[in-house]
Design a protein around this motif. Structure first.
Motif, PDB file in Angstrom:
ATOM      1  N   MET A  58      46.353  33.401  90.597  1.00  0.00           N
ATOM      2  CA  MET A  58      46.685  33.428  92.016  1.00  0.00           C
ATOM      3  C   MET A  58      47.065  34.852  92.422  1.00  0.00           C
ATOM      4  N   PRO A  59      46.461  35.390  93.487  1.00  0.00           N
ATOM      5  CA  PRO A  59      46.807  36.744  93.934  1.00  0.00           C
ATOM      6  C   PRO A  59      48.294  36.879  94.246  1.00  0.00           C
ATOM      7  N   ARG A  60      48.802  38.093  94.062  1.00  0.00           N
ATOM      8  CA  ARG A  60      50.230  38.337  94.284  1.00  0.00           C
ATOM      9  C   ARG A  60      50.642  37.999  95.707  1.00  0.00           C
ATOM     10  N   THR A  61      49.800  38.349  96.676  1.00  0.00           N
ATOM     11  CA  THR A  61      50.122  38.050  98.071  1.00  0.00           C
ATOM     12  C   THR A  61      50.228  36.549  98.293  1.00  0.00           C
ATOM     13  N   THR A  62      49.328  35.782  97.696  1.00  0.00           N
ATOM     14  CA  THR A  62      49.376  34.326  97.832  1.00  0.00           C
ATOM     15  C   THR A  62      50.669  33.771  97.257  1.00  0.00           C
ATOM     16  N   ARG A  63      51.078  34.280  96.103  1.00  0.00           N
ATOM     17  CA  ARG A  63      52.334  33.821  95.497  1.00  0.00           C
ATOM     18  C   ARG A  63      53.521  34.111  96.420  1.00  0.00           C
ATOM     19  N   TRP A  64      53.498  35.278  97.046  1.00  0.00           N
ATOM     20  CA  TRP A  64      54.582  35.653  97.961  1.00  0.00           C
ATOM     21  C   TRP A  64      54.629  34.712  99.164  1.00  0.00           C
ATOM     22  N   VAL A  65      53.465  34.403  99.741  1.00  0.00           N
ATOM     23  CA  VAL A  65      53.406  33.501 100.896  1.00  0.00           C
ATOM     24  C   VAL A  65      53.872  32.102 100.506  1.00  0.00           C
ATOM     25  N   VAL A  66      53.465  31.648  99.317  1.00  0.00           N
ATOM     26  CA  VAL A  66      53.882  30.317  98.850  1.00  0.00           C
ATOM     27  C   VAL A  66      55.400  30.247  98.722  1.00  0.00           C
ATOM     28  N   ARG A  67      55.995  31.268  98.129  1.00  0.00           N
ATOM     29  CA  ARG A  67      57.457  31.271  97.972  1.00  0.00           C
ATOM     30  C   ARG A  67      58.164  31.245  99.324  1.00  0.00           C
ATOM     31  N   LEU A  68      57.553  31.885 100.312  1.00  0.00           N
ATOM     32  CA  LEU A  68      58.154  31.954 101.640  1.00  0.00           C
ATOM     33  C   LEU A  68      58.021  30.634 102.398  1.00  0.00           C
ATOM     34  N   LEU A  69      56.837  30.014 102.343  1.00  0.00           N
ATOM     35  CA  LEU A  69      56.549  28.864 103.190  1.00  0.00           C
ATOM     36  C   LEU A  69      56.839  27.513 102.541  1.00  0.00           C
TER      37      LEU A  69
END
Length: 246
Positions: free
Chosen positions: A1-12
């Motif tokens: 999973m791309p780093r940006t996707t992981r960041w968005v998942v943690r946020l949302l």
């Protein structure tokens, strides 16, 4: 999973868990490896809510998204960082987008493509007739084409509106169908007739799944996606479309 996707998942993810109830069924039908996921489109929130379902079932979200979104500040950077695939309007650009999607599926990734190409304009939010992108990628890659029906996003954000309704908490329904059988079409020339026949099979499957969620079937003819006018932005949801009534 791309780093940006992981960041968005943690946020949302925590936020989505708070504002929604989840009625998710059929995840066991998701294939392994690469495939095309083809959902109906009822709200601007669809990508977020479908991604919630995907992430919770171990699937990295990757969508074909309108190229204009990549030009929006912040949003464009997030989309590129999450390795989403832009869809360009020109004939050449559209072909390049589908080629990129096909390559991703062949490499074992899951690519989500809305068959309708836009939010439904059907007044009761039934699936419209489809465009051929999803079946083109499935046939070109030789990988499964999986219909996914979802219902409930419109209760939070009605199509083409800007008014969010988070309370009371809404139920997001998801039904995954069996992969659409395209075996009789494999190896044939991808004519417009063949592509539309395959797309009709996909939309029929989506409509049946949406009907399963809603406990009803469409009363009128299917809206033709190729004859759409400018979307309406000022209409209110009819009382018979709420997930809380089914």
């Amino acid at each position: 999973m791309p780093r940006t996707t992981r960041w968005v998942v943690r946020l949302l993810h925590p936020f989505l868990m708070r504002i929604t109830r989840r009625d998710w069924r059929g995840a066991e039908k998701l294939p392994t490896g690469g495939y095309v996921l083809a959902p109906n489109h009822i709200s601007h929130l669809d990508p977020i809510l479908i991604s919630h379902f995907m992430v919770d079932h171990g699937v990295t979200p990757r969508f074909l998204a309108k190229d204009t979104l990549f030009d929006v500040k912040v949003v464009g950077g997030i989309l590129r960082g999450a390795e989403q695939i832009p869809v360009y309007r020109s004939t050449v650009g559209a072909a390049e987008s589908l080629a990129a999607a096909t390559a991703a599926v062949e490499a074992g990734q899951v690519v989500t493509i809305y068959p309708e190409g836009t939010i439904t304009r059907d007044p009761a939010l039934w699936p419209m007739s489809g465009r051929t992108g999803a079946v083109r990628v499935a046939l070109a890659s030789g990988r499964p084409l999986v219909p996914l029906a979802q219902w409930g996003a419109q209760d939070i954000l009605w199509p083409y509106s800007k008014r969010f309704r988070f309370l009371p908490r809404k139920t997001i329904h998801v039904r995954v169908g069996d992969p659409v059988d395209l075996s009789d079409l494999e190896g044939q020339e991808l004519t417009e007739k063949l592509l539309h026949e395959a797309t009709d099979r996909l939309v029929d499957a989506l409509t049946a799944l949406v009907g399963e969620i809603r406990g009803e079937l469409p009363a009128g003819p299917r809206v033709d996606v190729h004859t759409l006018e400018k979307p309406r932005t000022n209409y209110s949801p009819p009382t018979n479309t709420s997930t809380e009534e089914h």
